[in-house]
Scaffold this motif. Structure first.
Motif, mmCIF file in Angstrom:
data_model
loop_
_atom_site.group_PDB
_atom_site.id
_atom_site.type_symbol
_atom_site.label_atom_id
_atom_site.label_comp_id
_atom_site.label_asym_id
_atom_site.label_seq_id
_atom_site.Cartn_x
_atom_site.Cartn_y
_atom_site.Cartn_z
ATOM 1 N N VAL A 1 71.980 41.193 -11.287
ATOM 2 C CA VAL A 1 72.443 40.200 -10.320
ATOM 3 C C VAL A 1 72.683 40.863 -8.968
ATOM 4 O O VAL A 1 72.332 40.318 -7.917
ATOM 5 C CB VAL A 1 73.711 39.498 -10.828
ATOM 6 C CG1 VAL A 1 74.163 38.452 -9.848
ATOM 7 C CG2 VAL A 1 73.451 38.857 -12.166
ATOM 8 N N GLY A 2 73.258 42.088 -8.987
ATOM 9 C CA GLY A 2 73.477 42.802 -7.740
ATOM 10 C C GLY A 2 72.174 43.165 -7.056
ATOM 11 O O GLY A 2 72.049 43.089 -5.842
ATOM 12 N N GLU A 3 71.198 43.546 -7.854
ATOM 13 C CA GLU A 3 69.922 44.002 -7.314
ATOM 14 C C GLU A 3 69.144 42.873 -6.631
ATOM 15 O O GLU A 3 68.422 43.097 -5.670
ATOM 16 C CB GLU A 3 69.103 44.582 -8.473
ATOM 17 C CG GLU A 3 67.712 45.004 -8.138
ATOM 18 C CD GLU A 3 67.624 46.481 -7.840
ATOM 19 O OE1 GLU A 3 68.635 47.175 -7.987
ATOM 20 O OE2 GLU A 3 66.540 46.898 -7.440
ATOM 21 N N THR A 4 69.309 41.649 -7.143
ATOM 22 C CA THR A 4 68.528 40.545 -6.578
ATOM 23 C C THR A 4 69.286 39.786 -5.496
ATOM 24 O O THR A 4 68.830 38.731 -5.060
ATOM 25 C CB THR A 4 68.144 39.555 -7.675
ATOM 26 O OG1 THR A 4 69.288 39.322 -8.483
ATOM 27 C CG2 THR A 4 67.046 40.076 -8.535
ATOM 28 N N ASN A 5 70.434 40.284 -5.070
ATOM 29 C CA ASN A 5 71.226 39.633 -4.012
ATOM 30 C C ASN A 5 71.579 38.191 -4.360
ATOM 31 O O ASN A 5 71.498 37.302 -3.515
ATOM 32 C CB ASN A 5 70.482 39.620 -2.676
ATOM 33 C CG ASN A 5 70.129 41.003 -2.216
ATOM 34 O OD1 ASN A 5 70.778 41.961 -2.599
ATOM 35 N ND2 ASN A 5 69.120 41.098 -1.395
ATOM 36 N N ARG A 6 71.960 37.952 -5.608
ATOM 37 C CA ARG A 6 72.282 36.587 -5.998
ATOM 38 C C ARG A 6 73.793 36.428 -6.118
ATOM 39 O O ARG A 6 74.511 37.405 -6.318
ATOM 40 C CB ARG A 6 71.647 36.279 -7.363
ATOM 41 C CG ARG A 6 70.166 36.159 -7.306
ATOM 42 C CD ARG A 6 69.743 34.802 -6.841
ATOM 43 N NE ARG A 6 70.315 33.760 -7.673
ATOM 44 C CZ ARG A 6 70.127 32.468 -7.451
ATOM 45 N NH1 ARG A 6 69.393 32.079 -6.441
ATOM 46 N NH2 ARG A 6 70.655 31.565 -8.225
ATOM 47 N N PRO B 1 77.264 35.994 -7.802
ATOM 48 C CA PRO B 1 78.347 36.189 -6.839
ATOM 49 C C PRO B 1 78.188 37.433 -5.968
ATOM 50 O O PRO B 1 79.140 37.810 -5.314
ATOM 51 C CB PRO B 1 79.548 36.347 -7.757
ATOM 52 C CG PRO B 1 79.012 37.001 -8.973
ATOM 53 C CD PRO B 1 77.633 36.472 -9.143
ATOM 54 N N PHE B 2 77.020 38.064 -5.984
ATOM 55 C CA PHE B 2 76.825 39.275 -5.181
ATOM 56 C C PHE B 2 75.874 38.997 -4.018
ATOM 57 O O PHE B 2 75.120 39.862 -3.621
ATOM 58 C CB PHE B 2 76.238 40.406 -6.043
ATOM 59 C CG PHE B 2 77.082 40.769 -7.223
ATOM 60 C CD1 PHE B 2 78.456 40.734 -7.132
ATOM 61 C CD2 PHE B 2 76.508 41.163 -8.414
ATOM 62 C CE1 PHE B 2 79.237 41.070 -8.214
ATOM 63 C CE2 PHE B 2 77.285 41.495 -9.498
ATOM 64 C CZ PHE B 2 78.646 41.450 -9.402
ATOM 65 N N ASP B 3 75.846 37.771 -3.476
ATOM 66 C CA ASP B 3 74.866 37.463 -2.436
ATOM 67 C C ASP B 3 75.416 37.825 -1.058
ATOM 68 O O ASP B 3 75.331 37.050 -0.115
ATOM 69 C CB ASP B 3 74.450 35.998 -2.496
ATOM 70 C CG ASP B 3 75.631 35.068 -2.437
ATOM 71 O OD1 ASP B 3 76.749 35.544 -2.625
ATOM 72 O OD2 ASP B 3 75.429 33.868 -2.202
ATOM 73 N N ARG C 1 75.947 31.493 -10.532
ATOM 74 C CA ARG C 1 76.111 31.021 -9.167
ATOM 75 C C ARG C 1 77.019 29.801 -9.114
ATOM 76 O O ARG C 1 77.802 29.634 -8.184
ATOM 77 C CB ARG C 1 74.741 30.684 -8.574
ATOM 78 C CG ARG C 1 74.892 30.228 -7.157
ATOM 79 C CD ARG C 1 73.590 29.880 -6.526
ATOM 80 N NE ARG C 1 73.862 28.996 -5.403
ATOM 81 C CZ ARG C 1 72.945 28.394 -4.701
ATOM 82 N NH1 ARG C 1 71.692 28.577 -4.981
ATOM 83 N NH2 ARG C 1 73.273 27.604 -3.718
ATOM 84 N N GLY C 2 76.900 28.950 -10.147
ATOM 85 C CA GLY C 2 77.730 27.762 -10.162
ATOM 86 C C GLY C 2 79.164 28.035 -10.559
ATOM 87 O O GLY C 2 80.030 27.184 -10.387
ATOM 88 N N THR C 3 79.429 29.225 -11.127
ATOM 89 C CA THR C 3 80.747 29.470 -11.712
ATOM 90 C C THR C 3 81.617 30.386 -10.869
ATOM 91 O O THR C 3 82.798 30.116 -10.681
ATOM 92 C CB THR C 3 80.579 30.111 -13.109
ATOM 93 O OG1 THR C 3 79.642 29.342 -13.834
ATOM 94 C CG2 THR C 3 81.879 30.139 -13.846
#
Lengths: 174, 430
Positions: free
Chosen positions: B214-219, B221-223, B309-311
C-alpha cells in the motif's frame, strides 16, 4: 563480430556518452537523468553478458534508489528549473587530469589482470543467482564483510551528524 | 518439459498474442477497478456512486475515457517542458514490465501449441518486478519537479522518500519467501506452494508485504504524495487532459502489479484455494482454470486496497516514516533471522543451538531497550534563548491579574454574556 558484441559496444557507447553528458550539462536535474541512462546502459551490458542477477540488482539499487536519493537531495535544496550558471568551477583542467589518470589506472589494471580471462557465456550458471552467491560467500567473503562494515559506519556517521539532540551540549542549550 | 523450455519454443505470433493479452488485461482491469472503487467507496459512505451511464454505472469509465482527452491541456509556463512530457510515460511504462513476468497459469494448449500462461519466466523474476516498481517512482518525482510549482514539488519529494523506504520493507518481506523456495523465479515460487501457502506459513512476511504494497503504490491511507487536503492533488496538480489520465491509469496498473505479485508470492499464485483443490484429482489446477483463481485473487487484493481507502484516515507524514523504518524494517529483519535458524535447526549441533539461544536472548534485550519511554525526548533541552527567534522562556510566570475596578468588572460581565461563557477556560488558568 557477433550480434552480442555489436550490441555490447553500442551500449558501451551509450553509457560513455551519457556519463560525459552528466558532467557537461548545465541543468542539474538533467545531469541526474543522464546518470540514470548511463547506469541503465551498464545494466544492459550485464544482461548481454548473461549476468541477469547483477543487471537487475544494478537497476534496483543504482537506478531505483541511488539516483532517486540524488534527485531527492536536489529537490530538497534548490530544485532549479533551467540552466544553472554556477555549476562549473575553475578546477576543470585539474579535474580532467585526475579523471583521465583514474580511468587510465582502472583500464590498465583490468586489461593486465583480466585481459586473457574468458568466460563461456553459453554456460547458464555463471551469471545466475546461485553462482554469484556461491562465489561471493565462498571466495570473496572478506571484501563483502569489509564493505558491509564500511556501509554500517557510514550509516552510523550519518545518523550522528544529522541528529542535533545527541552529543555534547552546545552553546545556548539548557 | 520445464517451464522455461516450453516458453523458449513459443512461435512469434504466440508471443505477440500474449503481449496483447497482458496489455488488454492491464487496461481492462484498471477500468473495472476504477468503476468498482467508485461504487464500493460510495456504498461504504452511504451514497450511490456513479449510476447514470449504463447499468449500475458500468459504462462510467468509458464515458470518462471519452471525456478526458477532449479537455484542454494546460502546460505551466514555469515547467521544464521535456521532463514534463516525459514524466507520464515514465510512470506508466515500467508498470507493464512487472506483468510480463507474472505467471497467469500452468501449461495449456493455444491453437495446438503447448505453452505456459506467462510471457517470460526469468530466473530473477522477483527482482525484475521490484526493479520495475522502483523505476516507476521517476514518473512521480519528475512530474512533481518539472511542473515548477510548490505543491507538486512537495508531492514528488514525499513520493521519493516513501517509495524508497517501503521498497526496503517489501524487499525484506520477499527475502523470507525466497529463503523458502531457493529460487528467484516466479514460476518456481508458485510451484513450491502446492501445499501450504506462504501467506499462512510466513504470516509476518505477508503482513509486512501487505503494508509495504500500500505504501509503495501511494494509496490511502499512505497517499501522502497526492494528499488532497494538504497538497491540492500532489504531484499531478499541474497535469490535465490525457497526461492526467496516464497518471491515473498508471496508479491502478501499479496496484494490479503489486496485487499480482502478492498473490504469486503469498497466496499460492494460480493454485486453486484449499477445498476446491481437493476436487477430482487436481482437475481445477490444470488447463485454463488456474487463470480464474489468479484473477480472482488479484480481485480480492484490489478489494482490500479499496476497503482500506474507505476505512482508514490518512497517516501523518512522520508517523508514516516511523512505521516504515522503526517497525516494518526491524520486524522483517528479525523474522528473516528467525526463519533461517528454524530452517537449519535440525542440522545444528549443541553449540549452534546455544549460539542461537544466546542470540535470541540478546534480541529480547534489544527489543526491551527499544520500547520507547514516555519521556519527552527534548525535555529540558529546549534552548532558553531561542537561538535568534522570539521564543518565550520556559519558566514563564503568568503575571497575576490586575485588580479590577467595579466599572470594568461590570463591562467584563456584559462581554461574557455575549460570548456565552467562552472565556471561562482562560480565566481558570490564572
Amino acid at each position: 563480430m557477433t550480434a552480442a558484441e555489436i550490441v555490447f559496444v553500442l551500449l558501451g557507447v551509450v553509457a560513455l556518452a551519457a556519463a560525459v553528458l552528466v558532467v557537461t550539462t548545465r541543468q542539474l536535474v538533467r545531469a541526474a537523468l543522464y546518470l540514470v541512462l548511463s547506469f541503465g546502459a551498464i545494466a544492459a551490458c550485464f544482461l548481454v553478458l548473461t549476468a541477469e542477477l547483477v543487471a537487475w540488482v544494478q537497476v534496483l539499487i543504482y537506478v531505483g534508489a541511488v539516483v532517486v536519493l540524488l534527485l531527492f537531495g536536489i529537490m530538497l535544496t534548490r530544485a532549479p528549473i533551467g540552466p544553472t550558471s554556477d555549476l562549473d568551477s575553475r578546477n576543470r583542467p585539474a579535474a580532467i587530469v585526475v579523471a583521465v589518470a583514474t580511468a587510465g589506472v582502472l583500464v590498465t589494471v583490468l586489461v593486465r589482470g583480466f585481459g586473457d580471462a574468458y568466460v563461456d557465456l553459453g554456460e547458464p550458471s555463471t551469471g545466475s543467482a546461485s553462482g554469484i552467491g556461491a562465489n561471493i560467500f565462498r571466495y570473496w567473503v572478506l571484501p563483502f564483510e569489509i564493505l558491509s562494515v564500511l556501509l554500517l559506519a557510514a550509516l552510523v556517521g550519518a545518523i550522528v551528524l544529522s541528529r542535533t539532540d545527541i552529543g555534547p551540549p552546545k552553546d545556548g542549550d539548557g | 518439459m520445464s517451464r522455461a523450455e516450453l516458453l523458449a519454443d513459443d512461435p512469434i505470433w504466440l508471443i505477440l498474442l500474449k503481449v496483447l493479452c497482458i496489455f488488454l488485461f492491464a487496461l481492462l482491469t484498471a477500468m473495472i477497478t476504477v468503476w468498482a472503487e467508485r461504487r464500493l467507496i460510495g456504498r461504504m459512505q452511504n451514497r450511490p456512486g456513479p449510476n447514470r451511464v449504463g447499468p449500475f454505472g458500468l459504462l462510467q469509465p468509458i464515458a470518462d475515457a471519452i471525456k478526458m482527452p477532449f479537455k484542454e491541456e494546460i502546460v505551466p509556463r514555469t515547467a521544464d517542458k521535456v521532463t514534463y512530457r516525459l514524466a507520464p510515460v515514465l510512470a506508466l511504462s515500467p508498470t507493464m514490465i512487472g506483468l510480463a513476468v507474472m505467471p497467469f497459469g500452468p501449461e495449456v494448449s493455444i491453437f495446438g501449441e503447448r505453452t505456459v500462461l506467462q510471457l517470460v519466466d526469468l530466473p530473477v523474476g522477483v527482482l525484475v518486478v521490484l526493479a520495475a516498481a522502483s523505476i516507476g517512482v521517476y514518473g512521480v518525482v519528475l512530474a512533481g519537479w518539472s511542473s515548477g510549482t510548490p505543491y507538486p514539488l512537495l508531492g514528488g519529494l514525499r513520493s521519493a522518500a516513501q517509495v524508497i523506504s517501503y521498497e526496503i520493507a517489501m524487499g525484506l518481506a520477499i527475502v523470507a519467501v525466497i529463503l523458502q523456495t531457493h529460487s528467484l523465479s516466479l514460476g518456481d515460487i508458485v510451484d513450491s506452494q502446492q501445499g501450504l501457502w506462504f501467506g499462512i506459513a510466513l504470516f509476518p512476511a505477508f503482513f509486512i508485504y501487505l503494508v509495504a504494497m500500500v505504501g509503495e503504490t501511494n494509496r490511502a491511507p499512505f497517499d501522502l504524495p497526492e494528499a488532497e487536503s494538504e497538497l491540492v492533488a500532489g504531484f499531478h496538480t499541474e497535469y490535465s487532459s490525457m497526461k492526467f489520465v496516464i497518471f491515473y491509469i498508471a496508479e491502478y496498473i501499479n496496484m494490479i502489479v503489486v496485487s499480482a505479485m502478492g498473490t504469486t508470492l503469498f497466496l499460492g499464485g494460480y493454485m486453486a484455494p484449499w477445498p476446491i483443490s481437493l476436487i477430482g484429482d487436481n482437475y481445477f489446477n490444470s488447463g485454463w482454470w488456474p487463470m480464474l483463481w489468479f484473477i480472482g485473487k488479484i480481485g480480492l487484493a484490489l478489494f482490500f486496497f479499496i476497503w482500506l481507502r474507505g476505512t482508514l484516515p490518512r497517516y501523518r507524514y512522520d508517523q508514516f516514516m516511523k512505521l516504515g523504518w522503526k517497525f516494518l524494517v526491524p520486524i522483517s529483519l528479525v523474522f528473516i533471522v528467525a526463519l533461517t535458524v528454524i530452517n537449519v535447526f535440525d542440522q545444528l549441533s549443541t553449540t549452534g543451538i546455544l549460539i542461537s539461544a544466546g542470540f535470541f536472548i540478546l534480541l529480547l534485550i534489544a527489543l526491551v531497550m527499544m520500547i520507547p519511554d514516555r519521556r519527552e525526548p527534548r525535555a529540558g533541552r529546549v534552548p532558553l534563548s531561542g537561538g535568534g527567534y522570539p521564543v518565550p522562556p520556559i519558566d514563564l510566570q503568568i503575571p497575576s491579574k490586575p485588580r479590577r475596578t467595579k466599572q470594568a468588572r461590570s463591562r467584563a460581565g456584559r462581554r461574557q454574556t455575549v460570548a456565552a461563557g467562552a472565556k471561562e477556560g482562560d480565566d481558570g488558568v490564572s
